[in-house]
Design a protein around this motif. Structure first.
Motif, PDB file in Angstrom:
ATOM      1  N   TYR A   1       0.827  -1.207   0.000  1.00 23.19           N
ATOM      2  CA  TYR A   1       0.000   0.000   0.000  1.00 23.19           C
ATOM      3  C   TYR A   1       0.863   1.259   0.000  1.00 23.19           C
ATOM      4  N   ARG A   2       1.975   1.237   0.696  1.00 30.09           N
ATOM      5  CA  ARG A   2       2.852   2.407   0.721  1.00 30.09           C
ATOM      6  C   ARG A   2       3.385   2.756  -0.661  1.00 30.09           C
ATOM      7  N   VAL A   3       3.502   1.748  -1.506  1.00 28.46           N
ATOM      8  CA  VAL A   3       3.981   1.989  -2.877  1.00 28.46           C
ATOM      9  C   VAL A   3       2.827   2.391  -3.792  1.00 28.46           C
ATOM     10  N   LEU A   4       1.724   1.651  -3.735  1.00 32.16           N
ATOM     11  CA  LEU A   4       0.642   1.854  -4.701  1.00 32.16           C
ATOM     12  C   LEU A   4      -0.456   2.792  -4.198  1.00 32.16           C
ATOM     13  N   GLY A   5      -0.607   2.925  -2.880  1.00 35.19           N
ATOM     14  CA  GLY A   5      -1.618   3.826  -2.348  1.00 35.19           C
ATOM     15  C   GLY A   5      -3.011   3.478  -2.838  1.00 35.19           C
ATOM     16  N   ASP A   6      -3.782   4.504  -3.181  1.00 34.82           N
ATOM     17  CA  ASP A   6      -5.160   4.308  -3.641  1.00 34.82           C
ATOM     18  C   ASP A   6      -5.257   4.198  -5.160  1.00 34.82           C
ATOM     19  N   ASN A   7      -4.151   3.855  -5.807  1.00 35.51           N
ATOM     20  CA  ASN A   7      -4.174   3.658  -7.257  1.00 35.51           C
ATOM     21  C   ASN A   7      -4.790   2.308  -7.631  1.00 35.51           C
ATOM     22  N   ILE A   8      -4.976   1.422  -6.655  1.00 39.25           N
ATOM     23  CA  ILE A   8      -5.713   0.175  -6.900  1.00 39.25           C
ATOM     24  C   ILE A   8      -7.204   0.505  -6.897  1.00 39.25           C
TER      25      ILE A   8
END
Length: 351
Positions: free
Chosen positions: A216-223
């Motif tokens: 999550y720290r890498v992709l955040g809310d981009n999923i």
């Protein structure tokens, strides 16, 4: 035969009066009235105390207008409550349409006729959808427990635990709420957030949530569809991002450009990305060995040290030893890997 005489006179008058007129109510003694009034007063006080206790303990169910509920009072653990296209959410709407609301949501009294939502986002959203669709007054209100959490930590724990019981969160959603709670200052560290929010989870489950936390720290809310990201694919993504420090930025760019409109499309994109990274990692060759003359040249501390060549212990990570020092190198040795290694060392070396 002699005829019977009809009753007449005073006796007849008495019988007629008793049949046609009610007897006057007997007067109640003053002491009895005082005792009755005291009994009623005590009963009312008992009811008042019980209602007050139920309210303080969060056992009181009230009916509230939908527009008095603030769903953003807490950062939600779900990315979104659901859509009519999702089978689970569609089933919830159908159940509410047929049977009405059976399970109350949880709210906190914010004052001025406003209430903050603790848990029950999906039920609240489904009722709003039904009211917008039908205009029926029976969908204009929601049954709710009035809770009084002692702290924000307690409110977040209540939200997460309620969702874990009713409809489990995905690992990505669990990691997301842990990260968001730390960002908001609810918990001082990710470790405490995981221990508090998922206190009833097993150690292995919390460890997996920790792995997804780095994702999550890498992709955040981009999923776009975090609720559909399964454990296997998520852990494969973690491994792929650790193997290539530039992979995170590349994946975010792919997600933004593709804009998947369904979880199936997003799953395919993520799976293809993992395969691409794995194939590129396998094609990476180990560092070239130094010339023989250089390898055989004695160093000043040869007699006091033992060394071995770098060995690829896992994709993208090489381990070498010289004397009392161990060295890790390679493309997968990035800040995320360092944090995870440090956390593992601290956990496994505590005595």
């Amino acid at each position: 035969m002699a005829k019977r005489k009809r009753l007449s006179g005073p006796l007849q008058d008495f019988l007629t009066t008793s049949e046609t007129h009610s007897a006057p109510a007997s007067s109640t003694a003053p002491i009895a009235r005082v005792a009755g009034d005291a009994s009623v007063s005590a009963a009312l006080e008992e009811v008042s105390r019980e209602l007050s206790s139920a309210r303080d303990e969060g056992r009181l169910v009230v009916r509230l207008a939908l527009d008095t509920i603030d769903a953003a009072w807490l950062m939600r653990d779900r990315a979104h409550p659901g859509t009519a296209d999702e089978p689970d959410f569609s089933a919830l709407i159908d159940s509410l349409r047929r049977n009405g609301q059976r399970n109350p949501i949880e709210v906190v009294d914010m004052g001025a006729g406003r209430y903050g939502l603790i848990s029950g986002w999906r039920r609240l959203t489904a009722l709003r959808c039904l009211h917008d669709e039908t205009g029926d007054d029976r969908f204009a209100t929601v049954l709710a427990f009035l809770r009084q959490p002692k702290s924000s930590e307690e409110a977040y724990v209540a939200m997460v635990e309620e969702n874990e019981i009713r409809l489990g969160l995905s690992y990505y959603e669990r990691a997301r709420i842990a990260a968001k709670a730390v960002e908001a200052g609810v918990f001082p560290s990710s470790k405490l957030a995981l221990q508090s929010l998922f206190a009833t989870a097993s150690r292995s489950k919390r460890s997996k949530i920790g792995s997804f936390l780095s994702l999550y720290r890498v992709l955040g809310d981009n999923i776009c569809f975090p609720q559909a990201l399964n454990e296997r694919l998520g852990l494969a993504l973690v491994k792929a991002l650790e193997a290539n420090e530039r992979a995170g930025a590349q994946l975010i760019e792919h997600l933004k450009s593709a804009c998947p409109d369904s979880f199936e499309a997003e799953q395919r994109l993520l799976s293809d990305f993992v395969n691409t990274v794995e194939n590129s990692t396998e094609s990476v060759r180990a560092p070239s060995t130094p010339p023989v003359s250089e390898a055989l040249a004695p160093s000043p501390d040869t007699e006091n040290s033992v060394s071995n060549p770098a060995e690829e212990v896992c994709p993208g990570i090489f381990l070498s030893q010289k004397g009392g020092k161990l060295q890790l190198s390679g493309p997968a040795v990035n800040p995320v890997f360092r944090d995870r290694l440090e956390a593992w060392l601290r956990k496994n070396t505590d005595t």
